[in-house]
Enzyme design. Structure first.
Site, short mmCIF file in Angstrom:
data_model
loop_
_atom_site.label_atom_id
_atom_site.label_comp_id
_atom_site.label_asym_id
_atom_site.label_seq_id
_atom_site.Cartn_x
_atom_site.Cartn_y
_atom_site.Cartn_z
N CYS A 125 21.39 -13.06 11.33
CA CYS A 125 22.75 -12.67 11.70
C CYS A 125 23.78 -13.74 11.31
O CYS A 125 23.55 -14.50 10.35
CB CYS A 125 22.82 -12.33 13.20
SG CYS A 125 24.28 -11.32 13.58
N ASP A 194 23.98 -14.45 22.10
CA ASP A 194 25.00 -13.63 22.78
C ASP A 194 24.95 -13.82 24.28
O ASP A 194 25.97 -13.71 24.96
CB ASP A 194 24.85 -12.16 22.41
CG ASP A 194 25.45 -11.90 21.05
OD1 ASP A 194 24.73 -12.03 20.05
OD2 ASP A 194 26.67 -11.63 20.99
C1 RUB Z 1 26.52 -11.57 16.29
C2 RUB Z 1 25.33 -12.31 16.76
C3 RUB Z 1 25.42 -13.81 16.74
C4 RUB Z 1 25.84 -14.29 18.13
C5 RUB Z 1 26.19 -15.76 18.15
O1 RUB Z 1 26.44 -10.20 16.62
O2 RUB Z 1 24.36 -11.77 17.21
O3 RUB Z 1 24.16 -14.38 16.47
O4 RUB Z 1 26.96 -13.55 18.56
O5 RUB Z 1 27.31 -16.01 17.34
P1 RUB Z 1 27.69 -9.24 16.28
P2 RUB Z 1 28.26 -17.28 17.59
O6 RUB Z 1 27.97 -9.41 14.81
O7 RUB Z 1 27.21 -7.86 16.63
O8 RUB Z 1 28.85 -9.66 17.15
O9 RUB Z 1 27.39 -18.50 17.48
O10 RUB Z 1 29.25 -17.19 16.47
O11 RUB Z 1 28.87 -17.13 18.94
#
Ligand code: RUB
Length: 317
Positions: A125, A194
């Site tokens: 991701c 998340d």
């Molecule tokens: C994004 C996702 C990321 C986390 C952490 O999912 O799963 O790994 O949100 O991101 P989506 P960060 O694209 O569905 O929002 O470290 O930037 O908070």
């Protein structure tokens, strides 16, 4: 409008969602007029509630909104006039924003210390916090290589790959289902987060738990980059973290669906990785093993001011 930007994922990633919501609420609080403190506070609270509901899984969103509202509510409950409630809300939002940006930087510095020269890293991701670790390791001359899986159905892995390659990091994309073929080539997995539950389980983009299972099987280190505002306090009372179900059109085009009307779709956006598959969380407060999350929750709750990580504010509804 801010609600739609979150819902349609124009803004995505738990940290960015949180900051976007804090900014939106701050702007709303700045621009809203009302005759009485009660009228003003009702409007701001309702705006916060709507933002909170835009995406159900990333706890950073309600935590950010709650943090901003907590400041305003304290002023409201002490009988302050509209101008003071407004200012308190704006100040909390600014505190959150500054703390959130600083946390990503510190996570990069702490996490990069765990990376060895020449490490190959698999990531899943698009996580700002995980990217912060990889960029800092690169800055330190660690000579890392990164393998990004695509992260279907929305291909956030491409975004990560583009960011890392543009930064000068040796970057490769693989399809999600090729992960098992590549796990033995990896020294560690780094993903974002998340939500973290009280038992140390990780909630992150769907597919994370499969990568974690592979890492566990191959004894590859699995680290999670997570600001402490990703900790979900409601899990303390046994509440489960809701997994967002997204539109089936993310999985197949309308035309294909029309041709195959008997095929059902299921498109969960996140999954749960059990604590035993997580080696440690890299937070802005240091490294925490999954078994240490409960102690961190208690610590966050005890601090009542001077820090963005006020457990009391996160509890606020
Ligand atoms: C994004 C996702 C990321 C986390 C952490 O999912 O799963 O790994 O949100 O991101 P989506 P960060 O694209 O569905 O929002 O470290 O930037 O908070």
């Amino acid at each position: 409008m801010a609600f739609d930007a979150l819902k349609t994922m124009q803004v995505h990633g738990a940290g960015r969602i949180a900051r976007f919501a804090a900014q939106a609420l701050r702007d709303y609080a700045s621009n809203t007029e009302a005759k009485t403190p009660k009228e003003y506070w009702d409007l701001v609270q309702t705006a916060g509630e709507r933002l909170r509901s835009a995406r159900p899984t990333a706890v950073s969103l309600p935590n950010a909104v709650n943090y901003v509202l907590y400041g305003g509510r304290t002023a409201f409950e002490s009988g302050s006039p509209v101008a003071d409630i407004r200012q308190a809300t704006i100040d909390s939002a600014n505190d959150f924003l500054v703390g959130s940006i600083a946390a990503v930087k510190v996570i990069g510095e702490i996490g990069a210390k765990r990376i060895k020269n020449g490490d190959t890293i698999i990531t899943h991701c698009n996580s700002e916090a995980a990217i912060s670790i990889m960029k800092t390791a690169h800055d330190l001359g660690r000579g890392i290589k990164v393998i990004c899986d695509e992260t279907r159905p929305r291909y956030q892995g491409r975004k990560t790959a583009a960011t890392l390659a543009d930064y000068g990091i040796d970057t490769t994309i693989i399809i999600d289902s090729a992960c098992r073929l590549f796990i033995d080539k990896a020294d560690r997995v780094i993903v974002g987060c998340d939500a973290i539950s009280a038992n140390g389980a990780l909630v992150n983009k769907v597919g994370t738990s499969q990568v974690a299972l592979l890492a566990h099987e191959s004894r590859v280190n699995f680290m999670v980059a997570a600001e402490t505002y990703k900790i979900d306090f409601k899990t303390l009372t046994g509440e489960l973290i809701e997994i967002e179900e997204r539109d089936a059109l993310e999985v197949a085009p309308k035309e294909w669906m029309t041709q195959h009307p008997n095929v059902k779709f299921h498109n969960p956006a996140f999954d749960v990785t059990p604590p035993q598959f997580v080696d440690f969380y890299v937070t802005e407060k240091g490294l925490i093993p999954p078994g240490g999350i409960l102690a961190m929750m208690k610590e966050l709750y005890r601090y009542s001011d001077g820090s963005m990580s006020i457990g009391k504010a996160f509890f606020y509804q």
